[in-house]
Design a protein around this motif. Structure first.
Motif, PDB file in Angstrom:
ATOM      1  N   GLN A   1       0.854  -1.182   0.000  1.00  0.00           N
ATOM      2  CA  GLN A   1       0.000   0.000   0.000  1.00  0.00           C
ATOM      3  C   GLN A   1       0.892   1.234   0.000  1.00  0.00           C
ATOM      4  O   GLN A   1       1.861   1.305   0.763  1.00  0.00           O
ATOM      5  CB  GLN A   1      -0.903   0.024   1.225  1.00  0.00           C
ATOM      6  CG  GLN A   1      -1.871   1.207   1.245  1.00  0.00           C
ATOM      7  CD  GLN A   1      -2.792   1.161   2.451  1.00  0.00           C
ATOM      8  OE1 GLN A   1      -2.558   0.420   3.389  1.00  0.00           O
ATOM      9  NE2 GLN A   1      -3.852   1.948   2.416  1.00  0.00           N
ATOM     10  N   ILE A   2       0.600   2.178  -0.863  1.00  0.00           N
ATOM     11  CA  ILE A   2       1.384   3.405  -0.949  1.00  0.00           C
ATOM     12  C   ILE A   2       0.913   4.358   0.145  1.00  0.00           C
ATOM     13  O   ILE A   2      -0.272   4.716   0.213  1.00  0.00           O
ATOM     14  CB  ILE A   2       1.229   4.066  -2.336  1.00  0.00           C
ATOM     15  CG1 ILE A   2       1.497   3.038  -3.445  1.00  0.00           C
ATOM     16  CG2 ILE A   2       2.168   5.245  -2.464  1.00  0.00           C
ATOM     17  CD1 ILE A   2       2.849   2.395  -3.377  1.00  0.00           C
ATOM     18  N   LEU A   3       1.825   4.756   0.996  1.00  0.00           N
ATOM     19  CA  LEU A   3       1.501   5.664   2.093  1.00  0.00           C
ATOM     20  C   LEU A   3       1.848   7.081   1.657  1.00  0.00           C
ATOM     21  O   LEU A   3       2.985   7.525   1.758  1.00  0.00           O
ATOM     22  CB  LEU A   3       2.285   5.277   3.353  1.00  0.00           C
ATOM     23  CG  LEU A   3       2.153   3.813   3.798  1.00  0.00           C
ATOM     24  CD1 LEU A   3       3.026   3.549   5.020  1.00  0.00           C
ATOM     25  CD2 LEU A   3       0.693   3.486   4.099  1.00  0.00           C
ATOM     26  N   GLY A   4       0.884   7.760   1.119  1.00  0.00           N
ATOM     27  CA  GLY A   4       1.146   9.110   0.626  1.00  0.00           C
ATOM     28  C   GLY A   4       0.629   9.263  -0.791  1.00  0.00           C
ATOM     29  O   GLY A   4      -0.335   8.609  -1.214  1.00  0.00           O
ATOM     30  N   ASP A   5       1.284  10.132  -1.552  1.00  0.00           N
ATOM     31  CA  ASP A   5       0.847  10.434  -2.912  1.00  0.00           C
ATOM     32  C   ASP A   5       1.177   9.273  -3.845  1.00  0.00           C
ATOM     33  O   ASP A   5       2.347   8.972  -4.074  1.00  0.00           O
ATOM     34  CB  ASP A   5       1.541  11.714  -3.385  1.00  0.00           C
ATOM     35  CG  ASP A   5       1.078  12.126  -4.779  1.00  0.00           C
ATOM     36  OD1 ASP A   5       0.057  11.573  -5.238  1.00  0.00           O
ATOM     37  OD2 ASP A   5       1.744  12.984  -5.389  1.00  0.00           O
ATOM     38  N   TYR A   6       0.153   8.608  -4.350  1.00  0.00           N
ATOM     39  CA  TYR A   6       0.376   7.491  -5.262  1.00  0.00           C
ATOM     40  C   TYR A   6       0.095   7.857  -6.714  1.00  0.00           C
ATOM     41  O   TYR A   6       0.413   7.103  -7.623  1.00  0.00           O
ATOM     42  CB  TYR A   6      -0.520   6.300  -4.874  1.00  0.00           C
ATOM     43  CG  TYR A   6      -2.007   6.627  -4.840  1.00  0.00           C
ATOM     44  CD1 TYR A   6      -2.764   6.594  -6.003  1.00  0.00           C
ATOM     45  CD2 TYR A   6      -2.640   6.944  -3.642  1.00  0.00           C
ATOM     46  CE1 TYR A   6      -4.119   6.885  -5.974  1.00  0.00           C
ATOM     47  CE2 TYR A   6      -3.995   7.245  -3.609  1.00  0.00           C
ATOM     48  CZ  TYR A   6      -4.727   7.209  -4.775  1.00  0.00           C
ATOM     49  OH  TYR A   6      -6.063   7.505  -4.751  1.00  0.00           O
ATOM     50  N   GLU A   7      -0.474   9.032  -6.940  1.00  0.00           N
ATOM     51  CA  GLU A   7      -0.872   9.406  -8.297  1.00  0.00           C
ATOM     52  C   GLU A   7       0.312   9.777  -9.178  1.00  0.00           C
ATOM     53  O   GLU A   7       0.235   9.688 -10.405  1.00  0.00           O
ATOM     54  CB  GLU A   7      -1.867  10.564  -8.250  1.00  0.00           C
ATOM     55  CG  GLU A   7      -3.195  10.190  -7.580  1.00  0.00           C
ATOM     56  CD  GLU A   7      -4.163  11.357  -7.537  1.00  0.00           C
ATOM     57  OE1 GLU A   7      -3.717  12.492  -7.841  1.00  0.00           O
ATOM     58  OE2 GLU A   7      -5.342  11.131  -7.206  1.00  0.00           O
TER      59      GLU A   7
END
Length: 572
Positions: free
Chosen positions: A311-317
């Motif tokens: 899971q990406i913790l923060g900006d994944y876009e």
């Protein structure tokens, strides 16, 4: 650095398939070649007769083109894979395959020169008499080298076949047979070589042999002509030089890339506070391996499973978009937009991630060990069975009497499940759970589950009649059976670990067992079980029930006690 597209002629998937296809061609060649050597246990003449068929397949223009193009393609793609691999930290099986693969050309180039090239360029007659005499009598050191080459190429191929097939549903059932063949083929091949060598070294055999003048002249010209020796030496130097130069180019290219990457790194942050800096272009999985952090990767980092997901913790876009292969896997598990595959995600800036499948810390498993695998998804059938009104049945009985009853009951269930081909998973109070299909097809799994259920009901009827005078109520059971995908793996803590299954399929099977109690029936099976098993359910009541967590009702078949002890025959 972006990942290579998963589509197109030169996509990673196409390249992987080309490597697999070329490897399979080489493996078939080696299998037939070693099998021919094994015929030498009968006689040298028998081995030569077998070689005629072998040469008909491989020493024609088509066979030659297919085989040698496969060799060149496979070597080129292996060297490319070594270059593309960002880290040389890997599981032991993968490391063994790579090391053995690099040893094979060094061990077998001389053999190729002394047989195929000598035959094609100089007309050398490379039958078993000539080749085995050279390796066994005149140059036993080279013979030992070829024996090591046989072992290396066979183990390399077997590891590749294992990696290719290990997650096929049918593979566990056939694995013991394939292992036996993997051991027998090289052993019989080497024994055939030894037997032929001993035969040819026997003076009485040499005296009885009749060698044609043509063969003797051609082979003597090859072995004693200085000009031929000079040309062969040039060919040998060219082949060894080409392979060594190719390997050196890969090493130099990796070193050059590493120097450049030291100036361009990204940081991967983990929930435990670990920060691992890796060159831009490394995957998150490679970062975990470099940092010595345990990280699941059942498929070996090929994007074909979801066990490495993070899971990406923060900006994944702003991360590089997933390619088609990663998108397919993520859609299959209904992953959210902030979930990515660690083996495919190559961040272009600092990123914080949290692995969603965390290896058990207490197991102290190596970071890259395949033993950290949490299991895999399989199509199985799940059976739940429980005693109805158990509290009422036992409330007036002594504890030891209850233990006696349960042991009789559990023995019936265990025997029925095992005889049907299933695996007894666990006992839960007066209930039990069994799995079917761990080594067979879903259709067969459903039939096994139905057979086990019928056997359980029949034996419980006998036990009920035996204990009728001792029990306050008749002994009755309820069984629920459902089929579908479930994650099967080893779970637990410390020493209390065992193989089990989890997932919606298990939950539904448990719900069907409860429904059997509600309907006062012996067995309730879902429509998928009925369909896959091919059971004849004419005259059996069907209903639709609501299952928690499912939007649509589930069609089930309610089998009364009167019919439950009879195996359901197949349709038509």
């Amino acid at each position: 650095m972006t990942t290579v597209s998963a589509t197109g002629i030169f996509s990673e998937r196409t390249i992987r398939r080309a490597r697999l296809g070329s490897g399979l061609v080489i493996f078939i060649f080696v299998l037939l070649h070693l099998s021919n050597h094994a015929i030498g246990l009968i006689s040298v003449a028998a081995a030569d007769k077998g070689a005629h068929l072998f040469l008909m397949i491989w020493r024609n223009p088509v066979g030659t083109a297919i085989f040698y193009s496969s060799v060149l393609i496979h070597i080129a793609l292996v060297l490319r894979a070594i270059y593309m691999r960002r880290s040389l930290v890997m599981p032991k099986g993968e490391m063994a395959q790579i090391v053995l693969g690099l040893m094979i050309p060094l061990l077998l180039i001389d053999h190729v020169i002394g047989t195929r090239i000598a035959h094609a360029f100089y007309g050398y007659i490379d039958d078993y008499d000539a080749v085995v005499s050279m390796l066994w009598i005149r140059n036993p050191t080279n013979g030992m080298r070829q024996a090591l080459g046989v072992v290396a190429v066979w183990i390399h191929g077997c590891i590749g076949i294992h990696f290719w097939l290990r997650y096929r549903p049918w593979y566990p059932a056939f694995a013991p047979l394939l292992l036996a063949l993997a051991i027998l083929v090289p052993v019989l091949s080497l024994l055939g070589f030894v037997e032929m060598g001993r035969t040819l070294a026997d003076p009485s055999y040499r005296q009885a042999m009749t060698i044609s003048a043509y063969k003797e002249g051609v082979n003597t010209h090859y072995t004693s002509n200085p000009e031929v020796h000079r040309q062969v030496a040039m060919i040998r130097a060219g082949l060894y030089g080409a392979f060594s130069a190719s390997l050196l180019i890969v090493v130099v290219a990796r070193a050059r890339r590493k120097l450049k990457e030291r100036l361009d790194q990204v940081a991967v942050h983990y929930p435990g506070g670990e920060v691992i800096r890796v060159p831009r272009g490394f995957s998150v999985l490679e970062a975990s391996r470099l940092g010595g952090l345990p990280h699941y990767s059942v498929c070996g980092g090929k994007g074909q499973c979801s066990t490495c997901r993070v899971q990406i913790l923060g900006d994944y876009e702003n991360l590089p978009a997933p390619d088609k292969m990663e998108q397919t896997t993520l859609r299959r598990i209904n992953a959210g937009p902030d979930v990515r595959l660690a083996c495919q995600l190559r961040p272009n800036s600092d990123v914080a991630v949290a692995p969603l499948l965390v290896p058990a810390v207490e197991a102290a498993l190596p970071a890259n060990s395949q033993e950290t695998s949490p299991g895999r998804e399989r199509e199985i059938a799940v059976l739940f069975v429980d005693i109805r009104h158990f509290t009422t049945l036992t409330e007036t009985r002594l504890p030891f009497d209850v233990v006696f009853l349960l042991n009789r009951y559990f023995a019936i269930i265990g025997k029925a499940v095992e005889q049907a081909g299933g695996r007894l998973d666990k006992f839960i109070g007066d209930g039990a759970m069994a799995l079917f299909g761990l080594g067979t097809t879903p259709e067969e799994a459903c039939r096994q589950a139905l057979n086990a259920a019928a056997a359980i009901v029949a034996e419980i009827e006998k036990l009920a009649a035996e204990l009728a005078d001792e029990l306050a109520l008749p002994l009755r059971i309820a069984i629920g059976i459902h089929t579908g995908p479930a994650v099967v793996g080893t779970m637990g803590y410390g020493r209390v670990r065992s193989m089990t299954a989890i997932g919606d399929t298990v939950n539904v099977a448990s719900r069907l067992e409860s429904a059997a109690k509600e309907f006062e029936a012996a067995i309730v099976i879902s429509e998928p079980v009925a369909s896959l098993s091919g059971a004849d359910l004419s005259g059996i009541e069907s209903r639709e029930i609501s299952v928690r967590g499912r939007a649509l009702p589930l069609k089930v078949y309610v089998i009364p006690r009167e019919k439950a002890a009879e195996p359901l025959e197949g349709k038509g």
